[in-house]
Design a protein around this motif. Structure first.
Motif, short mmCIF file in Angstrom:
data_model
loop_
_atom_site.label_atom_id
_atom_site.label_comp_id
_atom_site.label_asym_id
_atom_site.label_seq_id
_atom_site.Cartn_x
_atom_site.Cartn_y
_atom_site.Cartn_z
N PRO A 25 0.80 -1.23 0.00
CA PRO A 25 0.00 0.00 0.00
C PRO A 25 0.83 1.28 0.00
CG PRO A 25 -0.04 -1.05 2.16
CD PRO A 25 0.61 -2.02 1.23
N GLY A 26 2.14 1.14 0.24
CA GLY A 26 3.00 2.30 0.25
C GLY A 26 3.65 2.59 -1.10
N VAL A 27 3.27 1.81 -2.13
CA VAL A 27 3.84 1.98 -3.47
C VAL A 27 2.73 2.29 -4.47
CG1 VAL A 27 5.11 0.87 -5.36
CG2 VAL A 27 5.76 0.42 -2.99
N GLU A 28 2.94 3.28 -5.31
CA GLU A 28 1.98 3.65 -6.35
C GLU A 28 2.65 3.62 -7.72
OE1 GLU A 28 -0.89 7.41 -7.71
OE2 GLU A 28 0.55 7.64 -6.06
N VAL A 29 2.12 2.84 -8.66
CA VAL A 29 2.62 2.83 -10.03
C VAL A 29 1.92 3.96 -10.78
CG1 VAL A 29 2.89 1.52 -12.16
CG2 VAL A 29 3.06 0.35 -9.94
N LEU A 30 2.67 4.98 -11.14
CA LEU A 30 2.10 6.16 -11.79
C LEU A 30 1.79 5.92 -13.26
CD1 LEU A 30 4.49 8.91 -10.38
CD2 LEU A 30 2.21 8.34 -9.56
N ALA A 31 2.68 5.21 -13.94
CA ALA A 31 2.54 5.04 -15.39
C ALA A 31 3.43 3.90 -15.86
CB ALA A 31 2.91 6.33 -16.11
N GLU A 32 3.11 3.40 -17.07
CA GLU A 32 3.88 2.34 -17.69
C GLU A 32 4.32 2.77 -19.08
OE1 GLU A 32 1.76 -1.31 -17.88
OE2 GLU A 32 1.07 -1.21 -15.79
N ALA A 33 5.46 2.23 -19.52
CA ALA A 33 5.96 2.52 -20.87
C ALA A 33 6.41 1.22 -21.52
CB ALA A 33 7.12 3.50 -20.81
N ALA A 34 6.29 1.16 -22.83
CA ALA A 34 6.69 -0.03 -23.58
C ALA A 34 8.01 0.17 -24.31
CB ALA A 34 5.61 -0.43 -24.57
N ASP A 35 8.60 1.36 -24.20
CA ASP A 35 9.90 1.62 -24.82
C ASP A 35 10.66 2.64 -23.99
OD1 ASP A 35 9.67 4.46 -26.11
OD2 ASP A 35 7.85 3.43 -26.77
N GLY A 36 11.97 2.72 -24.24
CA GLY A 36 12.82 3.57 -23.44
C GLY A 36 12.53 5.06 -23.59
N ARG A 37 12.22 5.49 -24.80
CA ARG A 37 11.94 6.91 -25.01
C ARG A 37 10.71 7.34 -24.23
NH1 ARG A 37 14.47 10.80 -24.94
NH2 ARG A 37 15.91 9.84 -26.44
N ALA A 38 9.66 6.52 -24.27
CA ALA A 38 8.45 6.82 -23.52
C ALA A 38 8.73 6.83 -22.02
CB ALA A 38 7.34 5.82 -23.85
N ALA A 39 9.62 5.94 -21.58
CA ALA A 39 9.97 5.89 -20.16
C ALA A 39 10.61 7.20 -19.72
CB ALA A 39 10.92 4.72 -19.90
N VAL A 40 11.55 7.70 -20.51
CA VAL A 40 12.20 8.97 -20.18
C VAL A 40 11.17 10.08 -20.11
CG1 VAL A 40 13.85 10.71 -20.95
CG2 VAL A 40 14.43 8.28 -21.14
N ASP A 41 10.28 10.14 -21.09
CA ASP A 41 9.25 11.18 -21.13
C ASP A 41 8.36 11.12 -19.89
OD1 ASP A 41 10.24 12.01 -23.56
OD2 ASP A 41 8.72 10.98 -24.76
N LEU A 42 8.00 9.90 -19.49
CA LEU A 42 7.14 9.74 -18.31
C LEU A 42 7.85 10.17 -17.03
CD1 LEU A 42 5.39 6.33 -19.08
CD2 LEU A 42 4.31 8.58 -18.99
N VAL A 43 9.13 9.85 -16.95
CA VAL A 43 9.90 10.26 -15.76
C VAL A 43 9.99 11.77 -15.69
CG1 VAL A 43 12.20 10.29 -14.73
CG2 VAL A 43 11.22 8.13 -15.52
N LEU A 44 10.25 12.41 -16.81
CA LEU A 44 10.35 13.87 -16.82
C LEU A 44 9.00 14.52 -16.51
CD1 LEU A 44 12.70 14.45 -19.90
CD2 LEU A 44 13.28 14.44 -17.47
N ARG A 45 7.92 13.86 -16.90
CA ARG A 45 6.59 14.41 -16.65
C ARG A 45 6.16 14.21 -15.20
NH1 ARG A 45 2.31 11.46 -20.02
NH2 ARG A 45 3.76 12.17 -21.64
N HIS A 46 6.37 13.00 -14.66
CA HIS A 46 5.86 12.67 -13.33
C HIS A 46 6.88 12.85 -12.20
CE1 HIS A 46 2.05 11.08 -14.85
NE2 HIS A 46 2.73 10.41 -15.77
N ARG A 47 8.17 12.84 -12.52
CA ARG A 47 9.23 12.93 -11.51
C ARG A 47 9.01 11.90 -10.39
NH1 ARG A 47 13.50 16.15 -13.47
NH2 ARG A 47 12.53 17.43 -15.08
N PRO A 48 8.97 10.62 -10.73
CA PRO A 48 8.73 9.58 -9.71
C PRO A 48 9.94 9.42 -8.80
CG PRO A 48 9.38 8.56 -11.76
CD PRO A 48 9.23 10.03 -12.05
N ASP A 49 9.73 8.67 -7.73
CA ASP A 49 10.84 8.36 -6.83
C ASP A 49 11.73 7.28 -7.43
OD1 ASP A 49 9.86 9.98 -4.51
OD2 ASP A 49 8.20 8.57 -4.63
#
Length: 219
Positions: A25-49
């Protein structure tokens, strides 16, 4: 709450990893990506831990994505998801500042432990991954172990205790509690350990701890 972005080109793997993470319950999955470029974009957008990255992905592979994330979103800890046979990739990722290495087919408890550890500023290596990385880096396990022991012998007894716990994936707060120290003292010890061992980060220090057999590789 630990906020996570997950990237893997296989939907079934993402579903499995998400399901494991969501048992905490202390972990939240904000988003998923199917490729590396999308992963970078999601990290820059959401700034996850934490971001979990597969090594082999289209558009941008996991290691290139990790390097870009470390440059552009250094507060996000990077955990590499790997399989046996990808030792070259693991060795390369060490230099890109990844904080954790896990086997996709590993114990689900390791996944949760890794996410918690790296979110708290610690390093985490699956014991089986650590052994393979050490073997790959050295080519001669015995001589590598001898060198590691000589290096760690230069540490004080307290520093060796700190290094053993660091190699086991403990955060500074957990090390402080285990050794009855204040967290500031632990930070001072960690800084001294990195300097005296001549390593750049906690992951490299953890590997030396494994090589010197300061921690039980099977945990």
């Amino acid at each position: 709450m630990i906020r996570v972005v997950l990237a893997d080109d296989e939907a079934s793997v993402r579903a499995t990893v998400r399901a494991i993470l969501e048992t905490d319950p202390g972990v939240e999955v904000l988003a998923e990506a199917a490729d590396g470029r999308a992963a970078v974009d999601l990290v820059l957008r959401h700034r996850p831990d934490v971001v979990l990255l597969d090594v082999r992905m289209p558009e941008l592979d996991g290691l290139s994505a990790a390097a870009e994330i470390r440059r552009s979103a250094s507060a996000t800890a990077v955990v590499i998801l790997t399989t046996f046979g990808e030792d070259d990739y693991i060795s390369r990722a060490l230099g890109d500042g990844a904080s954790g290495f896990l086997l996709k087919a590993g114990d689900p408890r390791e996944l949760l432990a890794a996410v918690r550890a790296v979110a708290d500023g610690a390093a985490f290596l699956s014991p089986r991954v650590a052994r393979r990385v050490i073997t790959r880096l050295s080519g001669d396990r015995l001589s590598r172990s001898v060198v590691a022991r000589k290096l760690t012998d230069q540490l004080t007894a307290r520093e060796r205790e700190v290094l053993a716990l660091l190699a086991a994936g403990r955060s500074n707060a957990e090390i402080a509690k285990a050794l009855s120290l204040v967290e500031g003292t632990v930070k001072t010890h960690v800084s001294s350990i990195l300097n005296r061992l001549g390593v750049r980060n906690r992951v490299e220090a953890a590997i030396l701890g494994y090589e010197a057999q300061l921690v039980d590789g099977d945990r």
